[in-house]
Design a protein around this motif. Sequence first.
Motif, PDB file in Angstrom:
ATOM      1  N   ALA A 181     -23.740 -16.090   6.058  1.00 17.03           N
ATOM      2  CA  ALA A 181     -23.729 -17.167   7.048  1.00 17.03           C
ATOM      3  C   ALA A 181     -22.339 -17.795   6.999  1.00 17.03           C
ATOM      4  CB  ALA A 181     -24.792 -18.212   6.746  1.00 17.03           C
ATOM      5  N   VAL A 182     -21.776 -18.056   8.157  1.00 18.04           N
ATOM      6  CA  VAL A 182     -20.461 -18.693   8.231  1.00 18.04           C
ATOM      7  C   VAL A 182     -20.592 -19.953   9.065  1.00 18.04           C
ATOM      8  CG1 VAL A 182     -18.059 -18.444   8.958  1.00 18.04           C
ATOM      9  CG2 VAL A 182     -19.277 -16.481   8.027  1.00 18.04           C
ATOM     10  N   VAL A 183     -20.056 -21.060   8.525  1.00 21.52           N
ATOM     11  CA  VAL A 183     -20.105 -22.331   9.238  1.00 21.52           C
ATOM     12  C   VAL A 183     -18.689 -22.885   9.354  1.00 21.52           C
ATOM     13  CG1 VAL A 183     -22.456 -22.871   8.487  1.00 21.52           C
ATOM     14  CG2 VAL A 183     -20.541 -23.664   7.130  1.00 21.52           C
ATOM     15  N   PHE A 204     -21.809  -5.169   7.702  1.00 18.88           N
ATOM     16  CA  PHE A 204     -21.401  -6.458   7.160  1.00 18.88           C
ATOM     17  C   PHE A 204     -21.017  -7.315   8.352  1.00 18.88           C
ATOM     18  CE2 PHE A 204     -19.920  -9.136   3.863  1.00 18.88           C
ATOM     19  CZ  PHE A 204     -18.765  -9.727   4.298  1.00 18.88           C
ATOM     20  N   GLU A 205     -21.767  -8.371   8.617  1.00 22.60           N
ATOM     21  CA  GLU A 205     -21.536  -9.175   9.804  1.00 22.60           C
ATOM     22  C   GLU A 205     -21.068 -10.569   9.443  1.00 22.60           C
ATOM     23  OE1 GLU A 205     -24.435  -9.031  12.957  1.00 22.60           O
ATOM     24  OE2 GLU A 205     -25.469  -7.470  11.849  1.00 22.60           O
ATOM     25  N   LEU A 206     -20.096 -11.030  10.196  1.00 18.36           N
ATOM     26  CA  LEU A 206     -19.650 -12.416  10.117  1.00 18.36           C
ATOM     27  C   LEU A 206     -19.959 -13.068  11.446  1.00 18.36           C
ATOM     28  CD1 LEU A 206     -16.116 -12.077   8.526  1.00 18.36           C
ATOM     29  CD2 LEU A 206     -18.221 -12.763   7.424  1.00 18.36           C
ATOM     30  N   SER A 216     -11.808 -19.876   4.628  1.00 22.35           N
ATOM     31  CA  SER A 216     -11.045 -20.715   3.719  1.00 22.35           C
ATOM     32  C   SER A 216     -11.733 -20.803   2.360  1.00 22.35           C
ATOM     33  CB  SER A 216     -10.856 -22.109   4.300  1.00 22.35           C
ATOM     34  OG  SER A 216     -12.095 -22.712   4.517  1.00 22.35           O
ATOM     35  N   ASP A 217     -13.028 -20.512   2.327  1.00 21.00           N
ATOM     36  CA  ASP A 217     -13.792 -20.552   1.082  1.00 21.00           C
ATOM     37  C   ASP A 217     -15.011 -19.659   1.261  1.00 21.00           C
ATOM     38  OD1 ASP A 217     -14.548 -21.236  -1.483  1.00 21.00           O
ATOM     39  OD2 ASP A 217     -15.042 -23.309  -1.021  1.00 21.00           O
ATOM     40  N   LEU A 218     -15.535 -19.140   0.159  1.00 19.12           N
ATOM     41  CA  LEU A 218     -16.759 -18.348   0.186  1.00 19.12           C
ATOM     42  C   LEU A 218     -17.603 -18.754  -1.003  1.00 19.12           C
ATOM     43  CD1 LEU A 218     -17.606 -15.147   1.529  1.00 19.12           C
ATOM     44  CD2 LEU A 218     -18.006 -15.213  -0.928  1.00 19.12           C
ATOM     45  N   ILE A 219     -18.865 -19.033  -0.751  1.00 20.53           N
ATOM     46  CA  ILE A 219     -19.771 -19.515  -1.780  1.00 20.53           C
ATOM     47  C   ILE A 219     -20.942 -18.559  -1.893  1.00 20.53           C
ATOM     48  CG2 ILE A 219     -21.282 -21.433  -2.448  1.00 20.53           C
ATOM     49  CD1 ILE A 219     -19.282 -23.136  -0.627  1.00 20.53           C
ATOM     50  N   VAL A 220     -21.270 -18.158  -3.123  1.00 18.30           N
ATOM     51  CA  VAL A 220     -22.395 -17.267  -3.376  1.00 18.30           C
ATOM     52  C   VAL A 220     -23.610 -18.119  -3.708  1.00 18.30           C
ATOM     53  CG1 VAL A 220     -23.276 -15.403  -4.818  1.00 18.30           C
ATOM     54  CG2 VAL A 220     -20.851 -15.462  -4.228  1.00 18.30           C
ATOM     55  N   LEU A 221     -24.702 -17.898  -2.967  1.00 11.03           N
ATOM     56  CA  LEU A 221     -25.961 -18.612  -3.184  1.00 11.03           C
ATOM     57  C   LEU A 221     -27.052 -17.632  -3.591  1.00 11.03           C
ATOM     58  CD1 LEU A 221     -26.040 -20.892   0.002  1.00 11.03           C
ATOM     59  CD2 LEU A 221     -25.341 -21.544  -2.299  1.00 11.03           C
ATOM     60  N   ASP A 222     -28.089 -18.144  -4.251  1.00 11.27           N
ATOM     61  CA  ASP A 222     -29.250 -17.307  -4.568  1.00 11.27           C
ATOM     62  C   ASP A 222     -30.039 -16.989  -3.303  1.00 11.27           C
ATOM     63  OD1 ASP A 222     -28.661 -17.269  -7.275  1.00 11.27           O
ATOM     64  OD2 ASP A 222     -29.828 -19.082  -7.666  1.00 11.27           O
ATOM     65  N   VAL A 223     -30.158 -17.989  -2.422  1.00 12.02           N
ATOM     66  CA  VAL A 223     -30.911 -17.823  -1.178  1.00 12.02           C
ATOM     67  C   VAL A 223     -30.315 -18.762  -0.122  1.00 12.02           C
ATOM     68  CG1 VAL A 223     -32.685 -19.506  -1.841  1.00 12.02           C
ATOM     69  CG2 VAL A 223     -33.220 -17.742  -0.169  1.00 12.02           C
ATOM     70  N   LEU A 224     -30.242 -18.295   1.111  1.00 12.49           N
ATOM     71  CA  LEU A 224     -29.780 -19.145   2.214  1.00 12.49           C
ATOM     72  C   LEU A 224     -30.925 -20.036   2.670  1.00 12.49           C
ATOM     73  CD1 LEU A 224     -27.795 -16.544   4.353  1.00 12.49           C
ATOM     74  CD2 LEU A 224     -26.856 -18.307   2.880  1.00 12.49           C
ATOM     75  N   PRO A 225     -30.657 -21.306   2.985  1.00 13.74           N
ATOM     76  CA  PRO A 225     -31.729 -22.180   3.471  1.00 13.74           C
ATOM     77  C   PRO A 225     -32.192 -21.714   4.849  1.00 13.74           C
ATOM     78  CG  PRO A 225     -29.616 -23.291   3.649  1.00 13.74           C
ATOM     79  CD  PRO A 225     -29.367 -21.999   2.935  1.00 13.74           C
ATOM     80  N   GLY A 276     -17.679 -19.320   4.341  1.00 12.96           N
ATOM     81  CA  GLY A 276     -18.760 -18.343   4.266  1.00 12.96           C
ATOM     82  C   GLY A 276     -19.708 -18.611   3.114  1.00 12.96           C
ATOM     83  N   TYR A 277     -20.964 -18.279   3.352  1.00 13.47           N
ATOM     84  CA  TYR A 277     -22.009 -18.316   2.330  1.00 13.47           C
ATOM     85  C   TYR A 277     -22.625 -16.935   2.286  1.00 13.47           C
ATOM     86  CZ  TYR A 277     -21.835 -23.412   2.305  1.00 13.47           C
ATOM     87  OH  TYR A 277     -21.421 -24.705   2.183  1.00 13.47           O
ATOM     88  N   VAL A 278     -22.808 -16.376   1.096  1.00 12.03           N
ATOM     89  CA  VAL A 278     -23.415 -15.056   0.970  1.00 12.03           C
ATOM     90  C   VAL A 278     -24.506 -15.076  -0.090  1.00 12.03           C
ATOM     91  CG1 VAL A 278     -21.323 -13.819   1.668  1.00 12.03           C
ATOM     92  CG2 VAL A 278     -21.736 -14.219  -0.749  1.00 12.03           C
TER      93      VAL A 278
END
Length: 108
Positions: free
Chosen positions: A29-31, A3-5, A74-83, A44-46
Amino acid sequence: MIFELMLLKPSMVVAGKEQARQAPVAEVAVVGVTSGKWGETPVGYVTLKPGVQADAEDIRAFANARVGKTQRLSDLIVLDVLPRSHIGKVLKKELRDEYRGPARTVAA
């Protein structure tokens, strides 16, 4: 599974790895997004593994327990696919711009 950040800044890369068994996360992905309190804070986006359901808050708590205070999400968002670009790189600018939309504000 590893599991990488990854936190990418203009002049530095900070990476932390944690061995996690049966983790529901497929990609991360973390921005850094603008924060009124800290200047910039990680978000974070996962994407999840196929057929797996997981709570974003549980994943965020798991990650935050394993990184330093300044690296906590501070927040984490679950996406279907990363752009991604045509060569397969995650388009972090798109993620950052999406988060900066009018509906989202990071106070902490």
